[in-house]
Design a protein around this motif. Structure first.
Motif, PDB file in Angstrom:
ATOM      1  N   LYS A 103       0.981  -1.320   0.491  1.00 52.85           N
ATOM      2  CA  LYS A 103      -0.756  -0.083   0.094  1.00 52.85           C
ATOM      3  C   LYS A 103       1.194   1.635   0.260  1.00 52.85           C
ATOM      4  O   LYS A 103       1.724   1.350   0.525  1.00 52.85           O
ATOM      5  CB  LYS A 103      -0.757  -0.535   1.012  1.00 52.85           C
ATOM      6  CG  LYS A 103      -1.813  -1.255   1.059  1.00 52.85           C
ATOM      7  CD  LYS A 103      -2.603  -1.245   0.122  1.00 52.85           C
ATOM      8  CE  LYS A 103      -3.532  -2.497   0.071  1.00 52.85           C
ATOM      9  NZ  LYS A 103      -4.882  -2.656  -0.764  1.00 52.85           N
ATOM     10  N   ALA A 160      -2.231   5.420   3.602  1.00 57.07           N
ATOM     11  CA  ALA A 160      -2.627   6.590   3.797  1.00 57.07           C
ATOM     12  C   ALA A 160      -4.079   5.621   4.919  1.00 57.07           C
ATOM     13  O   ALA A 160      -3.886   4.360   4.851  1.00 57.07           O
ATOM     14  CB  ALA A 160      -3.607   7.184   2.859  1.00 57.07           C
ATOM     15  N   ASP A 161      -4.612   6.463   6.044  1.00 52.08           N
ATOM     16  CA  ASP A 161      -5.265   5.573   6.524  1.00 52.08           C
ATOM     17  C   ASP A 161      -6.262   4.938   6.520  1.00 52.08           C
ATOM     18  O   ASP A 161      -6.540   4.167   6.804  1.00 52.08           O
ATOM     19  CB  ASP A 161      -5.574   6.924   8.072  1.00 52.08           C
ATOM     20  CG  ASP A 161      -4.449   7.612   8.779  1.00 52.08           C
ATOM     21  OD1 ASP A 161      -4.031   6.349   8.876  1.00 52.08           O
ATOM     22  OD2 ASP A 161      -4.702   8.588   9.807  1.00 52.08           O
ATOM     23  N   GLU A 162      -6.715   5.463   5.298  1.00 47.90           N
ATOM     24  CA  GLU A 162      -8.037   5.051   4.610  1.00 47.90           C
ATOM     25  C   GLU A 162      -7.727   3.692   4.414  1.00 47.90           C
ATOM     26  O   GLU A 162      -8.291   2.915   3.985  1.00 47.90           O
ATOM     27  CB  GLU A 162      -8.716   5.652   3.192  1.00 47.90           C
ATOM     28  CG  GLU A 162      -9.844   5.418   2.706  1.00 47.90           C
ATOM     29  CD  GLU A 162     -10.728   5.203   4.098  1.00 47.90           C
ATOM     30  OE1 GLU A 162     -12.037   4.186   2.958  1.00 47.90           O
ATOM     31  OE2 GLU A 162     -10.869   5.874   4.538  1.00 47.90           O
ATOM     32  N   GLU A 163      -6.503   3.226   3.670  1.00 47.93           N
ATOM     33  CA  GLU A 163      -6.289   1.817   3.314  1.00 47.93           C
ATOM     34  C   GLU A 163      -5.480   1.008   4.077  1.00 47.93           C
ATOM     35  O   GLU A 163      -5.828   0.600   4.007  1.00 47.93           O
ATOM     36  CB  GLU A 163      -4.376   2.280   2.505  1.00 47.93           C
ATOM     37  CG  GLU A 163      -4.217   3.320   0.920  1.00 47.93           C
ATOM     38  CD  GLU A 163      -3.213   3.299   1.000  1.00 47.93           C
ATOM     39  OE1 GLU A 163      -2.877   2.763  -0.572  1.00 47.93           O
ATOM     40  OE2 GLU A 163      -2.581   4.105   1.031  1.00 47.93           O
ATOM     41  N   ARG A 165      -7.598   1.460   6.848  1.00 39.00           N
ATOM     42  CA  ARG A 165      -9.516   0.410   7.435  1.00 39.00           C
ATOM     43  C   ARG A 165      -9.471  -0.059   6.389  1.00 39.00           C
ATOM     44  O   ARG A 165     -10.024  -1.556   6.621  1.00 39.00           O
ATOM     45  CB  ARG A 165     -10.383   1.901   7.685  1.00 39.00           C
ATOM     46  CG  ARG A 165     -10.965   1.826   7.725  1.00 39.00           C
ATOM     47  CD  ARG A 165     -12.764   2.720   8.037  1.00 39.00           C
ATOM     48  NE  ARG A 165     -12.427   3.205   6.312  1.00 39.00           N
ATOM     49  CZ  ARG A 165     -13.278   2.938   5.276  1.00 39.00           C
ATOM     50  NH1 ARG A 165     -13.908   2.046   6.029  1.00 39.00           N
ATOM     51  NH2 ARG A 165     -13.689   3.134   4.419  1.00 39.00           N
ATOM     52  N   ARG A 166      -9.327  -0.065   5.147  1.00 34.91           N
ATOM     53  CA  ARG A 166      -9.526  -0.849   3.818  1.00 34.91           C
ATOM     54  C   ARG A 166      -8.947  -2.550   4.037  1.00 34.91           C
ATOM     55  O   ARG A 166      -9.558  -3.251   3.154  1.00 34.91           O
ATOM     56  CB  ARG A 166      -9.466  -0.259   2.501  1.00 34.91           C
ATOM     57  CG  ARG A 166     -10.538   0.767   2.942  1.00 34.91           C
ATOM     58  CD  ARG A 166     -11.007   0.978   1.192  1.00 34.91           C
ATOM     59  NE  ARG A 166     -12.113   2.537   0.987  1.00 34.91           N
ATOM     60  CZ  ARG A 166     -13.253   1.981   0.811  1.00 34.91           C
ATOM     61  NH1 ARG A 166     -13.549   1.293   0.223  1.00 34.91           N
ATOM     62  NH2 ARG A 166     -13.748   3.637   0.895  1.00 34.91           N
ATOM     63  N   HIS A 170     -13.613  -2.931   7.203  1.00 34.00           N
ATOM     64  CA  HIS A 170     -14.376  -1.862   7.483  1.00 34.00           C
ATOM     65  C   HIS A 170     -15.909  -2.462   6.636  1.00 34.00           C
ATOM     66  O   HIS A 170     -15.593  -4.020   6.548  1.00 34.00           O
ATOM     67  CB  HIS A 170     -13.627  -0.827   6.378  1.00 34.00           C
ATOM     68  CG  HIS A 170     -13.759  -1.888   5.180  1.00 34.00           C
ATOM     69  ND1 HIS A 170     -12.967  -2.692   4.688  1.00 34.00           N
ATOM     70  CD2 HIS A 170     -14.327  -1.384   3.813  1.00 34.00           C
ATOM     71  CE1 HIS A 170     -12.989  -2.777   3.085  1.00 34.00           C
ATOM     72  NE2 HIS A 170     -14.034  -2.421   2.990  1.00 34.00           N
TER      73      HIS A 170
END
Length: 229
Positions: A103, A160-163, A165-166, A170
């Motif tokens: 990532k 990233a933080d979103e990566e 989480r996913r 999630h």
């Protein structure tokens, strides 16, 4: 994160030695026990069946980091592991295993480079260490190019933080193909992997055996990949 810092330290020390220790017969034959090379002390010398030097074990005098350099008849390859003992079954090392080399811009670059450079790689997480292995049939120059890219991803991750989480866990929206109704579904590569693992009878059996042998709170009884809730 302490996990990433341990990787960073290990990677820097590895480059310091490998950068100067070219795997040549002359270099290996010239090594002596307890000799210091770029801050690494020679701990063991390895001979082949003919009594010729084929490798050595080095230990950093400053940090105790160990590197084994071996000259073998194979494609260039590297096997790295980092001690990542856990204190609970939350799965931090397993999550980092997925994120660091897959990532962010640097992680995606590593994945793309491996595809283009005819490389194979794998990684796995145990209760006490996380392991990374790769090899390539494209020669030494390509091997070091991939090695450098991996170290950059391990030293300077930019996901990233979103990566996170996913990749970990999630909730996603699922559309029913028949009546178009919407529902929520638990997603995430780490989460689905661990759900699948816990559906296997032997996984729970071995975990229970480890608890009986080591005790409930021993580090080797924790689930490095995380217990899905």
């Amino acid at each position: 994160m302490k996990y990433i810092l341990r990787i960073a330290l290990s990677a820097i020390l590895a480059v310091a030695l490998i950068g100067s220790a070219v795997m040549a017969d002359e270099f290996l034959e010239g090594l002596q026990p307890n000799q210091v090379v770029n801050g690494f002390r020679v701990v063991n010398l390895y001979d082949n069946a003919s009594g010729q030097a084929m490798g050595a074990r080095f230990m950093s005098e400053k940090n105790g980091f160990i590197i084994d350099l071996l000259q073998i008849e194979s494609v260039p390859q590297s096997f790295m592991w980092i001690k990542t003992p856990v204190t609970a079954s939350r799965g931090e090392p397993h999550a980092c295993e997925h994120l660091l080399l897959g990532k962010g811009n640097r992680g995606r670059y590593v994945a793309a480079l491996e595809d283009m450079a005819l490389a194979n790689s794998t990684a796995y997480t145990q209760q006490y260490r996380t392991c990374y292995h790769f090899n390539t049939v494209a020669g030494d120059d390509t091997f070091y190019q991939i090695f450098e890219a991996k170290l950059q991803a391990l030293l300077h991750p930019d996901f990233a933080d979103e990566e996170i989480r996913r990749e970990v866990c999630h909730l996603g929206v699922v559309v029913d193909q028949e009546d178009s109704t919407l529902s929520l579904d638990e997603k995430g590569t780490v989460y689905t992997e661990m759900v699948s693992s816990f559906e296997k009878p032997y996984y729970n059996t071995y975990r229970k055996l480890f608890q009986l042998v080591y005790g409930q709170d021993h580090p080797l009884t924790h689930v490095s990949g995380a217990i899905p809730r």
